[in-house]
Design a protein around this motif. Structure first.
Motif, short mmCIF file in Angstrom:
data_model
loop_
_atom_site.label_atom_id
_atom_site.label_comp_id
_atom_site.label_asym_id
_atom_site.label_seq_id
_atom_site.Cartn_x
_atom_site.Cartn_y
_atom_site.Cartn_z
N THR A 1 0.86 -1.18 0.00
CA THR A 1 0.00 0.00 0.00
C THR A 1 0.89 1.23 0.00
O THR A 1 1.71 1.41 0.90
CB THR A 1 -0.93 0.03 1.22
OG1 THR A 1 -1.84 -1.07 1.16
CG2 THR A 1 -1.74 1.33 1.26
N ARG A 2 0.74 2.06 -1.02
CA ARG A 2 1.55 3.29 -1.14
C ARG A 2 0.74 4.45 -0.60
O ARG A 2 -0.44 4.61 -0.93
CB ARG A 2 1.95 3.49 -2.60
CG ARG A 2 2.86 2.35 -3.09
CD ARG A 2 3.03 2.29 -4.57
NE ARG A 2 3.91 1.19 -4.93
CZ ARG A 2 3.76 0.43 -6.02
NH1 ARG A 2 2.76 0.68 -6.86
NH2 ARG A 2 4.60 -0.55 -6.27
N VAL A 3 1.38 5.25 0.25
CA VAL A 3 0.67 6.23 1.06
C VAL A 3 1.01 7.66 0.66
O VAL A 3 2.19 8.01 0.50
CB VAL A 3 1.00 6.02 2.56
CG1 VAL A 3 0.19 6.98 3.42
CG2 VAL A 3 0.74 4.57 2.98
N ARG A 4 -0.04 8.50 0.54
CA ARG A 4 0.11 9.93 0.31
C ARG A 4 -0.33 10.68 1.56
O ARG A 4 -1.25 10.25 2.25
CB ARG A 4 -0.78 10.40 -0.85
CG ARG A 4 -0.55 9.70 -2.16
CD ARG A 4 -1.55 10.19 -3.22
NE ARG A 4 -1.46 9.39 -4.42
CZ ARG A 4 -0.58 9.61 -5.40
NH1 ARG A 4 0.27 10.62 -5.30
NH2 ARG A 4 -0.55 8.83 -6.47
N GLY A 5 0.31 11.82 1.82
CA GLY A 5 -0.11 12.65 2.94
C GLY A 5 -1.52 13.18 2.74
O GLY A 5 -2.34 13.19 3.66
N ASN A 6 -1.82 13.63 1.52
CA ASN A 6 -3.19 14.01 1.16
C ASN A 6 -3.45 13.60 -0.28
O ASN A 6 -2.53 13.13 -0.97
CB ASN A 6 -3.44 15.51 1.38
CG ASN A 6 -2.55 16.38 0.51
OD1 ASN A 6 -2.60 16.33 -0.72
ND2 ASN A 6 -1.69 17.19 1.14
N ILE A 7 -4.66 13.76 -0.72
CA ILE A 7 -5.05 13.19 -2.02
C ILE A 7 -4.32 13.81 -3.21
O ILE A 7 -4.29 13.22 -4.29
CB ILE A 7 -6.58 13.31 -2.22
CG1 ILE A 7 -7.03 14.78 -2.10
CG2 ILE A 7 -7.33 12.44 -1.24
CD1 ILE A 7 -8.51 14.98 -2.40
N SER A 8 -3.71 14.99 -3.03
CA SER A 8 -3.03 15.64 -4.15
C SER A 8 -1.50 15.66 -3.99
O SER A 8 -0.80 16.19 -4.84
CB SER A 8 -3.53 17.08 -4.31
OG SER A 8 -3.30 17.82 -3.13
N SER A 9 -0.97 15.07 -2.92
CA SER A 9 0.47 15.11 -2.68
C SER A 9 1.17 13.88 -3.26
O SER A 9 0.51 12.87 -3.54
CB SER A 9 0.76 15.22 -1.18
OG SER A 9 0.33 14.05 -0.51
N PRO A 10 2.48 13.94 -3.44
CA PRO A 10 3.21 12.78 -3.97
C PRO A 10 3.19 11.61 -2.98
O PRO A 10 2.95 11.79 -1.78
CB PRO A 10 4.64 13.31 -4.13
CG PRO A 10 4.53 14.79 -4.10
CD PRO A 10 3.36 15.11 -3.24
N LEU A 11 3.44 10.42 -3.48
CA LEU A 11 3.55 9.25 -2.62
C LEU A 11 4.72 9.43 -1.65
O LEU A 11 5.80 9.87 -2.05
CB LEU A 11 3.76 7.98 -3.45
CG LEU A 11 2.55 7.57 -4.30
CD1 LEU A 11 2.94 6.50 -5.31
CD2 LEU A 11 1.41 7.06 -3.42
N LYS A 12 4.50 9.08 -0.41
CA LYS A 12 5.51 9.33 0.63
C LYS A 12 6.01 8.06 1.31
O LYS A 12 7.17 7.96 1.67
CB LYS A 12 4.91 10.26 1.69
CG LYS A 12 5.90 10.72 2.75
CD LYS A 12 5.25 11.70 3.71
CE LYS A 12 6.26 12.21 4.75
NZ LYS A 12 5.63 13.13 5.72
N ARG A 13 5.14 7.10 1.55
CA ARG A 13 5.51 5.88 2.27
C ARG A 13 5.02 4.64 1.50
O ARG A 13 4.07 4.71 0.72
CB ARG A 13 4.88 5.85 3.67
CG ARG A 13 5.38 6.94 4.59
CD ARG A 13 6.76 6.63 5.12
NE ARG A 13 7.20 7.62 6.09
CZ ARG A 13 7.95 8.68 5.81
NH1 ARG A 13 8.32 8.89 4.54
NH2 ARG A 13 8.33 9.51 6.75
N SER A 14 5.66 3.52 1.79
CA SER A 14 5.22 2.22 1.28
C SER A 14 5.06 1.27 2.45
O SER A 14 5.99 1.08 3.24
CB SER A 14 6.23 1.64 0.28
OG SER A 14 6.28 2.39 -0.90
#
Length: 219
Positions: free
Chosen positions: A166-179
């Protein structure tokens, strides 16, 4: 010590296999993940590992004050020493690595490893996890998204097969930050998806709230 979003995310996201008996939390910090595992499972043995003195003392205190004190135990040791001294293997191993840096650059696996100057690097973590994991066991980690490719390549060398990402974004418009990545020693179908934490500042997505609802008094 501050409770971070990464730890809460991993603790809520990881799939806990049925009839699980033993869990290991590597680098437990204050004991958050280990206690989440105690809350979410019926595992009789939940071990944690912490090398830093103050964090170890905090984890022990938190374990003793928790409702699951009889199932939680913290070792004060490095992962390298732990692997050498312990013969036990675990059904599930989890880790929110405390040692990566966000200045990590895209490098080939060998050069990437050389950039990790901390005591514990991905190679040591994955090699040790593979050794400590039962043949039918699973393990799960949360890492920076930009390190995902290197991490997956290294995991493959230790016979760890990704089954959930699961790839995680801080918000719906931000780049992917965590995996968030869960592995098995067995070959299985791989599930890949994404998660956004917020719609706007302090306005959480329904998916995130559902994932962590058991760990917060308010959302």
């Amino acid at each position: 010590m501050k409770i971070g979003t990464d730890g809460v995310l991993l603790g809520g996201w990881v799939h806990i296999p049925e009839n699980i008996e033993s869990i290991l939390d590597i680098g437990t910090g204050t004991g958050l993940l280990a206690m989440q595992m105690a809350q979410r499972s019926n595992a009789e043995l939940i071990d944690a590992l912490e090398i830093e003195d103050a964090a170890y003392e905090q984890a022990v205190e938190n374990f003793e004050d928790s409702a699951w004190a009889d199932r939680l135990f913290c070792y004060h040791a490095s992962l390298q020493d732990f692997v050498e001294e312990i013969d036990d293997q675990y059904d599930l191993i989890i880790c929110n690595p405390p040692y990566y840096t966000d200045t990590f650059k895209e490098l080939n696996p060998k050069r990437a490893l050389a950039r990790h100057t901390h005591e514990l690097n991905f190679q040591i973590l994955l090699k040790s996890t593979s050794k400590l994991l039962k043949s039918n066991g699973q393990c799960a980690f949360i890492i920076p998204f930009k390190e995902e490719d290197v991490f997956l390549k290294l995991a493959e060398t230790f016979q760890l097969n990704p089954i959930r990402i699961t790839r995680v974004r801080g918000n719906i418009s931000s780049p992917l930050k965590r995996s968030l990545i869960q592995f098995s020693k067995q070959l299985k179908n791989k599930e890949i998806n994404e998660l956004a934490i917020e719609v706007a500042r302090h306005q959480y997505t329904e998916d995130y709230k559902e994932l962590v609802k058991d760990f917060y008094l308010e959302m």
